[in-house]
Write an enzyme that holds these catalytic residues in place. Structure first.
Site, mmCIF file in Angstrom:
data_model
loop_
_atom_site.group_PDB
_atom_site.id
_atom_site.type_symbol
_atom_site.label_atom_id
_atom_site.label_comp_id
_atom_site.label_asym_id
_atom_site.label_seq_id
_atom_site.Cartn_x
_atom_site.Cartn_y
_atom_site.Cartn_z
ATOM 1 N N GLU A 50 -104.745 5.810 7.109
ATOM 2 C CA GLU A 50 -103.579 6.458 6.498
ATOM 3 C C GLU A 50 -103.725 7.975 6.431
ATOM 4 O O GLU A 50 -102.725 8.699 6.447
ATOM 5 C CB GLU A 50 -103.303 5.896 5.097
ATOM 6 C CG GLU A 50 -102.778 4.467 5.073
ATOM 7 C CD GLU A 50 -103.893 3.425 5.117
ATOM 8 O OE1 GLU A 50 -105.081 3.798 5.273
ATOM 9 O OE2 GLU A 50 -103.564 2.221 4.997
ATOM 10 N N PHE A 112 -104.066 -6.697 -8.113
ATOM 11 C CA PHE A 112 -104.707 -6.476 -6.820
ATOM 12 C C PHE A 112 -104.005 -5.330 -6.091
ATOM 13 O O PHE A 112 -102.788 -5.310 -5.962
ATOM 14 C CB PHE A 112 -104.645 -7.752 -5.976
ATOM 15 C CG PHE A 112 -105.235 -7.563 -4.601
ATOM 16 C CD1 PHE A 112 -106.584 -7.259 -4.439
ATOM 17 C CD2 PHE A 112 -104.440 -7.661 -3.473
ATOM 18 C CE1 PHE A 112 -107.115 -7.065 -3.176
ATOM 19 C CE2 PHE A 112 -104.970 -7.470 -2.200
ATOM 20 C CZ PHE A 112 -106.319 -7.165 -2.055
ATOM 21 N N GLN A 113 -104.778 -4.394 -5.617
ATOM 22 C CA GLN A 113 -104.281 -3.216 -4.881
ATOM 23 C C GLN A 113 -103.281 -2.392 -5.672
ATOM 24 O O GLN A 113 -102.347 -1.819 -5.116
ATOM 25 C CB GLN A 113 -103.724 -3.604 -3.510
ATOM 26 C CG GLN A 113 -104.836 -4.113 -2.588
ATOM 27 C CD GLN A 113 -104.428 -4.192 -1.136
ATOM 28 O OE1 GLN A 113 -103.271 -4.432 -0.827
ATOM 29 N NE2 GLN A 113 -105.395 -4.000 -0.244
ATOM 30 N N LYS A 162 -92.780 -3.733 -4.960
ATOM 31 C CA LYS A 162 -92.508 -4.757 -3.944
ATOM 32 C C LYS A 162 -91.249 -5.554 -4.270
ATOM 33 O O LYS A 162 -90.445 -5.865 -3.377
ATOM 34 C CB LYS A 162 -93.714 -5.689 -3.816
ATOM 35 C CG LYS A 162 -93.556 -6.694 -2.677
ATOM 36 C CD LYS A 162 -94.832 -7.491 -2.437
ATOM 37 C CE LYS A 162 -94.668 -8.373 -1.189
ATOM 38 N NZ LYS A 162 -95.888 -9.139 -0.889
ATOM 39 N N MET A 477 -120.014 26.195 9.806
ATOM 40 C CA MET A 477 -119.605 27.182 8.811
ATOM 41 C C MET A 477 -120.515 27.136 7.592
ATOM 42 O O MET A 477 -120.866 28.171 7.022
ATOM 43 C CB MET A 477 -118.144 26.947 8.404
ATOM 44 C CG MET A 477 -117.602 27.999 7.466
ATOM 45 S SD MET A 477 -117.740 29.665 8.161
ATOM 46 C CE MET A 477 -116.118 29.859 8.881
#
Ligand SMILES: Cc1ncc(C[n+]2csc(CCOP(=O)(O)OP(=O)(O)O)c2C)c(N)n1
Ligand SMILES: [Mg+2]
Lengths: 578, 95
Positions: A50, A112-113, A162, A477
């Site tokens: 993502e 969940f999630q 959802k 760097m």
């Protein structure tokens, strides 16, 4: 008005908003939306992470000027978007992120999630929404696009439960958006324009301090006219490279930590900073209390909160920069007709500094490849229309310094957040937005290992970007800072990336052409070979000298007056009349 | 330092208190006192925020607050006056 479920209403809303492409990955909470996406006219590009979706949306937006769109599921899908959304916020990029959320009854139960992505993104998103009622979807999408793309652009997140995606609703896309608390001011006040013109004519040492806002406002042409009208020197910040042609005689280059001596000094010694869409970032000002101490400030920006944030503005002009500069041109013309200051001595001083301290580099004396040389050749061979996206590190600074930018929206980088891993996915988004243009990612060997999996996405979706890995086998760097400030104690900056991974093989494994180059005499031929491949992504592993350093440098927290042109070397100020 | 009261009209939407409180904390401004109440319009709430800031810092707080999309208007009430002088910052800070 028509009956459909929330998911279809979402996709119909995105279509109505004019979306032609989005980048994302499905999952449980967003799954209802993926069904109408399957039959939508919107192209959905299935990414591999993502974070890649977010940076791709950013790259697309920076190249096209349109809103970039990314989409993810709840929980980890949404939190993977946090970095690119913070990145888009820092660089004022218009992005809309859509995330699925657990069903509304489950919100707050540690389901969940479940992750409170609205709360997580609240500190930096320009705005965000949590939608639990399907009837609110079209309005939220319309507002999100409006907010992301107007005023000072930025990321907006729309989190949708959802059950709101599943429930039936009426779809009706709003014809207009009216937000009581959001009225961006795009037309500047006439008085502020007159004050600005008056201030400019009182100055004998003015400099145009040009920031990324000029590119956002598509005001490059207006800037060119204004700069030539006044005949004052111009500096372009890291976010503004390409806003003003590098080849123009008034252009002194980039100011800031790794800016040119002339650009840094022009700001330091000016009596007026004509600040256009820039924000006095610490990477530009150095130690703020010693920055441009004798300068008055004219500050033109669309964001009122930038005025006076870091530096007092003697005259502020609020509005869209295209409008502002367009209004300033005639106002300045008439002011100059009455009072034309002589800028010749000032210009001569700056030109002599530019001649005395041009950007340059020493080639390594052991015969190994110079990273700056590689980048210079990439720019020359690809030409001024090509688009370059950089990662973060030394290669980013060299890509800003040694590629000559002639056009806006041809230089993409993560300026504000400094996000390693930006280059490959941003180049992917850029190529989707400009499919007929050559798009190079100039990436570090460290950065490349953060997000290179999107090359698989590129290979499978006919997005033939080109990647130049500047492989100095280290977090260069950071290593440079260790060289300068930690007595060369190279704690955890050795990546050993000339041993592992084998970048060309990694590229081949992802469906790209993998090339390698480590001799100066092979550089042109290798770049030309890559230029000739347009049906597949190409990756070149440029195996360069590890100890090259980025110069000039203003060490963090020090004054711009203490700019170094090499290790422990400052310009010979006594020989300059300033 | 003088205390200033900011009368902030906000959309009565979920999360608006978190947005305002979060802004103060992340920009490192202190809130002396904060109260939230209804207005005659049920879609709009009023926040009274007391801050110990003045001058440049106060201007920045107001400008940053006004950038919040849900913030409709901000009035700054200048303290220690029998009849408090009210000036509406809105025209200047219309985002
Ligand atoms: C995500 C992230 N982690 C850490 C850093 C700190 N950082 C800045 S530059 C840099 C080194 C980058 O290495 P490389 O990609 O090889 O570029 P180089 O400097 O060698 O050109 C690091 C670790 C960062 N900017 N971003
Ligand atoms: Mg490196």
């Amino acid at each position: 008005m028509s009956q459909m479920n929330g998911a279809s209403s979402l996709v119909a809303s995105l279509e109505a908003a004019g979306v032609d492409v989005m980048f994302g990955i499905p999952g449980g909470a967003i799954l209802p939306a993926y069904d109408p996406i399957f039959s939508s006219s919107i192209r959905h590009i299935l990414v591999r992470h993502e974070q890649g979706a977010g940076h791709a949306a950013t790259g697309y937006a920076q190249v096209t000027g349109r809103v970039g769109v990314c989409i993810a599921t709840s929980g980890p899908g949404a939190t993977n978007l946090v970095t690119p959304l913070a990145d888009a916020a820092m660089d004022s990029v218009p992005v809309v992120a859509i995330t699925g959320q657990v069903p509304s009854v489950a919100i707050g139960t540690d389901a969940f999630q479940e992750a409170d992505i609205r709360g997580i993104t609240m500190p930096f998103a320009k705005h965000n929404y949590l939608i639990t009622n399907p009837a609110d979807i079209p309005r939220a999408i319309a507002e999100a696009f409006y907010i992301a793309s107007t005023g000072r652009p930025g990321p907006v997140l729309v989190d949708i439960a959802k059950d709101a995606l599943q429930a039936m609703t009426d779809f009706k896309y709003p014809t207009s958006v009216n937000l009581a608390g959001y009225k961006p001011k795009s037309i500047p006040d006439n008085q502020s324009i007159l004050d600005a013109a008056a201030l400019i004519t009182q100055s004998s040492k003015p400099v145009f301090y040009v920031g990324g806002g000029v590119i956002k406002a598509n005001a490059s042409r207006e800037l060119l006219e204004l700069a030539q009208l006044l005949g004052a020197p111009v500096v372009t910040t890291l976010m503004a490279r390409g806003a003003f042609p590098d080849s123009h005689p008034l252009h002194l280059g980039m100011p800031g930590m790794h800016g040119t001596v002339a650009a840094v000094t022009a700001l330091q010694k000016a009596d007026l900073l004509i600040t256009l869409g820039a924000r006095f970032d610490d990477r530009v000002t150095g130690k703020l209390s010693t920055f441009a101490v004798n300068a008055k400030v004219l500050h033109a920006d669309i964001d009122p909160a930038e005025i006076g944030k870091n530096r007092f503005a003697d005259v502020a002009v609020l509005g869209d920069l295209k409008n502002t500069i367009s209004a300033l041109i005639p106002a300045l013309k008439s002011a100059l007709a009455k009072n034309q200051p002589d800028l010749t001595p000032w210009l001569n001083q700056m030109n002599s500094l530019q001649a005395a301290y041009p950007l340059g580099y020493d080639k390594p004396n052991d015969g190994t490849l110079s990273p700056q040389y590689v980048i210079e050749r990439l720019g020359k061979i690809s030409g001024p229309e090509a688009i370059f996206a950089a990662g973060v590190g030394q290669h980013q600074m060299w890509a800003s310094q040694f590629v000559s930018y002639e056009n806006p929206r041809t230089w993409l980088n993560s300026g504000g957040l400094g996000t390693m891993g930006y280059a490959v996915p941003a180049a992917m988004g850029a190529k989707v937005g400009a499919p007929d243009t050559t798009v190079w990612a100039i990436d570090g060997d460290g950065c490349f290992q953060m997000t290179n999996q999107e090359l698989t996405t590129c290979a499978l979706n006919n997005i033939p970007i080109k990647v130049a890995i500047i492989n100095n086998e280290s977090l260069g760097m950071v290593r440079q800072w260790q060289t300068m400030f930690y007595e060369g104690r190279y704690s955890n900056t050795n990546l050993e990336s000339k041993r592992v991974p084998n970048f060309p093989m990694l590229a081949e494994a992802m469906g790209c052409v993998g090339l390698s180059c480590e001799r100066e005499e092979d550089v042109d031929a290798t770049i030309e070979k890559a230029m000739g491949i347009n049906d597949q992504p190409v990756v070149i592993d440029f195996r360069v000298h590890r100890d090259a350093m980025v110069w000039p440098m203003v060490a963090a927290g020090t004054s711009n007056d203490d700019i170094m042109i090499a290790r422990e070397t400052t310009p010979d100020w006594d020989s300059q009349e300033l | 330092m003088a205390q200033h009261i900011l009368e902030v009209l906000v959309e009565n939407s979920p999360g608006v208190l978190a947005r305002v409180a979060g802004l103060f904390s992340r920009r490192a401004y202190n809130i002396e006192r904060l109260s939230v109440g209804p207005t005659t319009d049920p879609s709009i709430s009023q926040m009274d925020i007391v801050v110990n800031l003045e001058g440049h810092a106060l201007e920045q707080v107001i400008a940053q607050l006004d950038k919040l999309i849900n913030v409709i208007s901000i009035k700054e009430i200048i303290p220690n006056k029998t009849a408090p002088a009210v000036h509406d910052t809105q025209p200047d800070y219309q985002n």
